[in-house]
Design a protein around this motif. Structure first.
Motif, short mmCIF file in Angstrom:
data_model
loop_
_atom_site.label_atom_id
_atom_site.label_comp_id
_atom_site.label_asym_id
_atom_site.label_seq_id
_atom_site.Cartn_x
_atom_site.Cartn_y
_atom_site.Cartn_z
N VAL A 137 -20.27 -8.42 -88.49
CA VAL A 137 -21.55 -8.48 -89.21
C VAL A 137 -21.55 -7.47 -90.34
O VAL A 137 -21.92 -7.77 -91.49
N MET A 138 -21.13 -6.23 -90.03
CA MET A 138 -21.08 -5.18 -91.04
C MET A 138 -20.08 -5.53 -92.14
O MET A 138 -20.31 -5.25 -93.32
N ASP A 139 -18.98 -6.16 -91.75
CA ASP A 139 -17.96 -6.52 -92.73
C ASP A 139 -18.50 -7.55 -93.72
O ASP A 139 -18.22 -7.48 -94.93
N HIS A 140 -19.29 -8.51 -93.20
CA HIS A 140 -19.90 -9.51 -94.08
C HIS A 140 -20.84 -8.84 -95.07
O HIS A 140 -20.85 -9.16 -96.28
N GLN A 141 -21.64 -7.89 -94.59
CA GLN A 141 -22.56 -7.18 -95.46
C GLN A 141 -21.82 -6.35 -96.51
O GLN A 141 -22.24 -6.29 -97.67
N ARG A 142 -20.72 -5.73 -96.09
CA ARG A 142 -19.93 -4.95 -97.04
C ARG A 142 -19.38 -5.83 -98.15
O ARG A 142 -19.41 -5.45 -99.33
N GLU A 172 -20.60 -8.67 -99.28
CA GLU A 172 -21.69 -9.09 -100.14
C GLU A 172 -22.10 -7.96 -101.09
O GLU A 172 -22.26 -8.14 -102.30
N PHE A 173 -22.27 -6.77 -100.53
CA PHE A 173 -22.73 -5.63 -101.33
C PHE A 173 -21.70 -5.25 -102.40
O PHE A 173 -22.04 -5.11 -103.58
#
Length: 260
Positions: free
Chosen positions: A219-224, A226-227
């Protein structure tokens, strides 16, 4: 050799010191594998009281690691090391032969090598079972490499971390039935199997922990992605106007839904 199990840590450490002392009488080299500096120094203290010369290898002697391990197979040598110390360095029965050795040195080495083999080869002492069976097997593997003679034995106590986690009332009842009293050692295949099952449970638990961490990290990797993708787009100046209007449109839509 089968595991020896004691009631207390103190009894176990004393048994280890006695085992090393017996090997000294025949000149059999001993490698004691520990899981911490504290255990290494505790065993070193007992051997010092018995006036047994030994080497202690831990983080304090990392510069001498390869030399100490290479000579751990010399006649009568005693080496205390953390389980993972000296990986990649072969233990030579009889000790490491120096480079450009003279004929006399080669002859002396051959005599020492034969004496070590006659004494039984390298003897491995494990001071406790690790959570990972792989680590235990790596320690055992230091003995008997490439067809060399050797032996190994693990010493356990009910105060060891692994035993505290999984040695419940059933194990204690079993020990009582086997007649275990203070100072006694128990050797029984059933107990060795119980320790093996405990290690498997710990390995399974650790696997599930790593699996859960990985799932959260996805989940965090997906957010990273995107950001940092948006950040790089801004730094490159690519379609900034469309990006801004896109965010404004999304914000307006979200606001409209909240007031409906």
């Amino acid at each position: 050799k089968a595991d020896q199990i004691y009631l207390t840590l103190e009894e176990k450490l004393e048994a280890i010191a006695n085992d090393v002392e017996q090997c000294q009488q025949t000149g059999q080299p001993v490698l004691v594998g520990t899981s911490s500096i504290e255990n290494s120094e505790a065993i070193s203290t007992l051997l010092t009281k018995k006036k047994i010369k030994h080497e202690v290898l831990n983080a304090k002697q990392h510069e001498r690691e390869a030399t100490i391990i290479a000579n751990a197979g010399a006649i009568g040598s005693v080496t205390i090391a953390t389980n993972m110390a000296g990986r990649g360095t072969d233990i030579v029965l009889g000790g490491k032969l120096v480079e450009n050795a003279t004929d006399k040195q080669k002859q002396d080495w051959t005599i020492g090598h034969d004496k070590v083999i006659s004494a039984g080869g390298l003897h491995i002492v494990g001071t406790e079972r690790n959570e990972s069976r792989r680590v235990d097997n790596q320690l055992r593997g230091r003995s008997g490499r490439q067809g060399d003679h050797g032996s190994s034995r693990f010493f356990l106590s009910l105060e060891d971390p692994l035993m505290k986690m999984f040695a419940g009332p059933t194990t204690l009842k079993l020990l009582s039935r086997l007649g275990m009293k203070e100072g006694d050692a128990i050797e029984h295949p059933m107990l060795s199997k119980a320790v093996g099952r405990a290690q498997r449970k710990v390995e399974e638990r650790n696997f599930l922990v790593r699996k859960n961490i990985l799932e959260y990290d996805e989940v965090m990797d997906h957010q990273r992605h995107e950001f940092y993708g948006t950040r790089q787009r801004i730094l490159d100046g690519r379609d900034i106007k469309e990006l801004i209007f896109g965010h404004l449109e999304q914000a307006s839509t979200d606001a409209a839904w909240r007031f409906m």
